[in-house]
Design a protein around this motif. Sequence first.
Motif, mmCIF file in Angstrom:
data_model
loop_
_atom_site.group_PDB
_atom_site.id
_atom_site.type_symbol
_atom_site.label_atom_id
_atom_site.label_comp_id
_atom_site.label_asym_id
_atom_site.label_seq_id
_atom_site.Cartn_x
_atom_site.Cartn_y
_atom_site.Cartn_z
ATOM 1 N N ASP A 49 4.946 1.111 96.091
ATOM 2 C CA ASP A 49 3.728 0.448 95.629
ATOM 3 C C ASP A 49 3.951 -1.061 95.533
ATOM 4 N N ALA A 50 5.082 -1.457 94.974
ATOM 5 C CA ALA A 50 5.397 -2.882 94.837
ATOM 6 C C ALA A 50 5.507 -3.556 96.201
ATOM 7 N N LEU A 51 6.196 -2.899 97.138
ATOM 8 C CA LEU A 51 6.373 -3.485 98.467
ATOM 9 C C LEU A 51 5.054 -3.610 99.204
ATOM 10 N N GLU A 52 4.208 -2.611 99.085
ATOM 11 C CA GLU A 52 2.907 -2.674 99.754
ATOM 12 C C GLU A 52 2.052 -3.805 99.186
ATOM 13 N N GLN A 53 2.114 -3.997 97.873
ATOM 14 C CA GLN A 53 1.386 -5.121 97.267
ATOM 15 C C GLN A 53 1.979 -6.450 97.714
ATOM 16 N N ALA A 54 3.277 -6.520 97.766
ATOM 17 C CA ALA A 54 3.940 -7.758 98.189
ATOM 18 C C ALA A 54 3.545 -8.123 99.612
ATOM 19 N N LEU A 55 3.495 -7.145 100.488
ATOM 20 C CA LEU A 55 3.161 -7.420 101.889
ATOM 21 C C LEU A 55 1.706 -7.855 102.062
ATOM 22 N N ARG A 56 0.853 -7.511 101.107
ATOM 23 C CA ARG A 56 -0.549 -7.979 101.143
ATOM 24 C C ARG A 56 -0.710 -9.366 100.522
ATOM 25 N N TYR A 57 0.263 -9.790 99.751
ATOM 26 C CA TYR A 57 0.227 -11.072 99.042
ATOM 27 C C TYR A 57 0.365 -12.214 100.048
ATOM 28 N N SER A 58 -0.476 -13.218 99.911
ATOM 29 C CA SER A 58 -0.467 -14.322 100.885
ATOM 30 C C SER A 58 0.506 -15.441 100.518
ATOM 31 N N GLY A 59 1.016 -15.427 99.310
ATOM 32 C CA GLY A 59 1.949 -16.473 98.885
ATOM 33 C C GLY A 59 3.378 -16.144 99.283
ATOM 34 N N PRO A 60 4.298 -17.044 98.946
ATOM 35 C CA PRO A 60 5.707 -16.821 99.294
ATOM 36 C C PRO A 60 6.313 -15.685 98.478
ATOM 37 N N LEU A 61 7.184 -14.933 99.117
ATOM 38 C CA LEU A 61 7.831 -13.810 98.437
ATOM 39 C C LEU A 61 9.195 -14.181 97.876
ATOM 40 N N ASN A 62 9.772 -15.261 98.358
ATOM 41 C CA ASN A 62 11.099 -15.647 97.863
ATOM 42 C C ASN A 62 11.047 -16.943 97.058
ATOM 43 N N ASP A 63 10.003 -17.112 96.291
ATOM 44 C CA ASP A 63 9.875 -18.331 95.497
ATOM 45 C C ASP A 63 10.677 -18.283 94.201
ATOM 46 N N GLN A 64 11.105 -17.098 93.780
ATOM 47 C CA GLN A 64 11.891 -16.986 92.554
ATOM 48 C C GLN A 64 13.324 -16.563 92.832
ATOM 49 N N ALA A 65 13.521 -15.738 93.829
ATOM 50 C CA ALA A 65 14.861 -15.272 94.198
ATOM 51 C C ALA A 65 15.150 -15.817 95.592
ATOM 52 N N GLU A 66 15.647 -17.030 95.628
ATOM 53 C CA GLU A 66 15.846 -17.694 96.920
ATOM 54 C C GLU A 66 16.938 -17.012 97.734
ATOM 55 N N THR A 67 16.674 -16.917 99.025
ATOM 56 C CA THR A 67 17.667 -16.435 99.982
ATOM 57 C C THR A 67 17.657 -17.399 101.158
ATOM 58 N N HIS A 68 18.604 -17.259 102.056
ATOM 59 C CA HIS A 68 18.609 -18.100 103.253
ATOM 60 C C HIS A 68 17.721 -17.509 104.346
ATOM 61 N N HIS A 69 17.077 -16.380 104.053
ATOM 62 C CA HIS A 69 16.200 -15.729 105.025
ATOM 63 C C HIS A 69 14.807 -16.364 104.986
ATOM 64 N N SER A 70 14.203 -16.469 106.139
ATOM 65 C CA SER A 70 12.858 -17.047 106.220
ATOM 66 C C SER A 70 11.828 -16.088 105.638
ATOM 67 N N GLU A 71 10.683 -16.630 105.304
ATOM 68 C CA GLU A 71 9.583 -15.811 104.798
ATOM 69 C C GLU A 71 9.222 -14.723 105.811
ATOM 70 N N GLU A 72 9.163 -15.091 107.065
ATOM 71 C CA GLU A 72 8.834 -14.129 108.129
ATOM 72 C C GLU A 72 9.880 -13.020 108.195
ATOM 73 N N SER A 73 11.137 -13.376 108.091
ATOM 74 C CA SER A 73 12.225 -12.406 108.136
ATOM 75 C C SER A 73 12.166 -11.459 106.932
ATOM 76 N N ILE A 74 11.866 -11.996 105.770
ATOM 77 C CA ILE A 74 11.757 -11.178 104.557
ATOM 78 C C ILE A 74 10.598 -10.197 104.684
ATOM 79 N N ARG A 75 9.465 -10.677 105.144
ATOM 80 C CA ARG A 75 8.296 -9.796 105.294
ATOM 81 C C ARG A 75 8.570 -8.687 106.308
ATOM 82 N N GLU A 76 9.239 -9.025 107.394
ATOM 83 C CA GLU A 76 9.567 -8.022 108.406
ATOM 84 C C GLU A 76 10.550 -7.003 107.828
ATOM 85 N N PHE A 77 11.526 -7.463 107.073
ATOM 86 C CA PHE A 77 12.489 -6.583 106.422
ATOM 87 C C PHE A 77 11.786 -5.640 105.448
ATOM 88 N N LEU A 78 10.922 -6.183 104.606
ATOM 89 C CA LEU A 78 10.222 -5.353 103.623
ATOM 90 C C LEU A 78 9.329 -4.318 104.302
#
Length: 91
Positions: A49-78
Motif C-alpha cells: 500500500d505504501a509503495l503504491e501510494q509513493a509511486l502515485r506521489y508527484s514529489g521526490p521520494l528521496n527527500d528525507q533518506a538521501e541515496t546516490h540513486h536518481s529519482e527515476e532509478s528509485i521509482r523504477e526500483f520501487l
Amino acid sequence: MDTDSWKGHVNGILYGIQFDRALDDTVVARVADGVVGGLYPGGRAETLDALEQALRYSGPLNDQAETHHSEESIREFLSRLVTALNARAAS
C-alpha cells in the motif's frame, strides 16, 4: 495511509538500499524477502500500500533518506519491488 506513513515505509527501504551500487534484481529480491520475512515494519500488505501510494506521489521520494540513486532509478526500483511482492503472494 497518509503521506507521513507511506514515506516512513519508503524511507526505511531507501535506508536499506543506500549503499547498493545498482538497484538490480538481487537487491529487489533481497528487499522483497526482507519485507515478507518481517525485516521491514508493517508486513507485505502495508508495504505494498505504501509503495503504491509513493509511486502515485508527484514529489521526490528521496527527500528525507538521501541515496546516490536518481529519482527515476528509485521509482523504477520501487515499481519492480511491487511486482516482486505481488509475485510472492501468488506463490
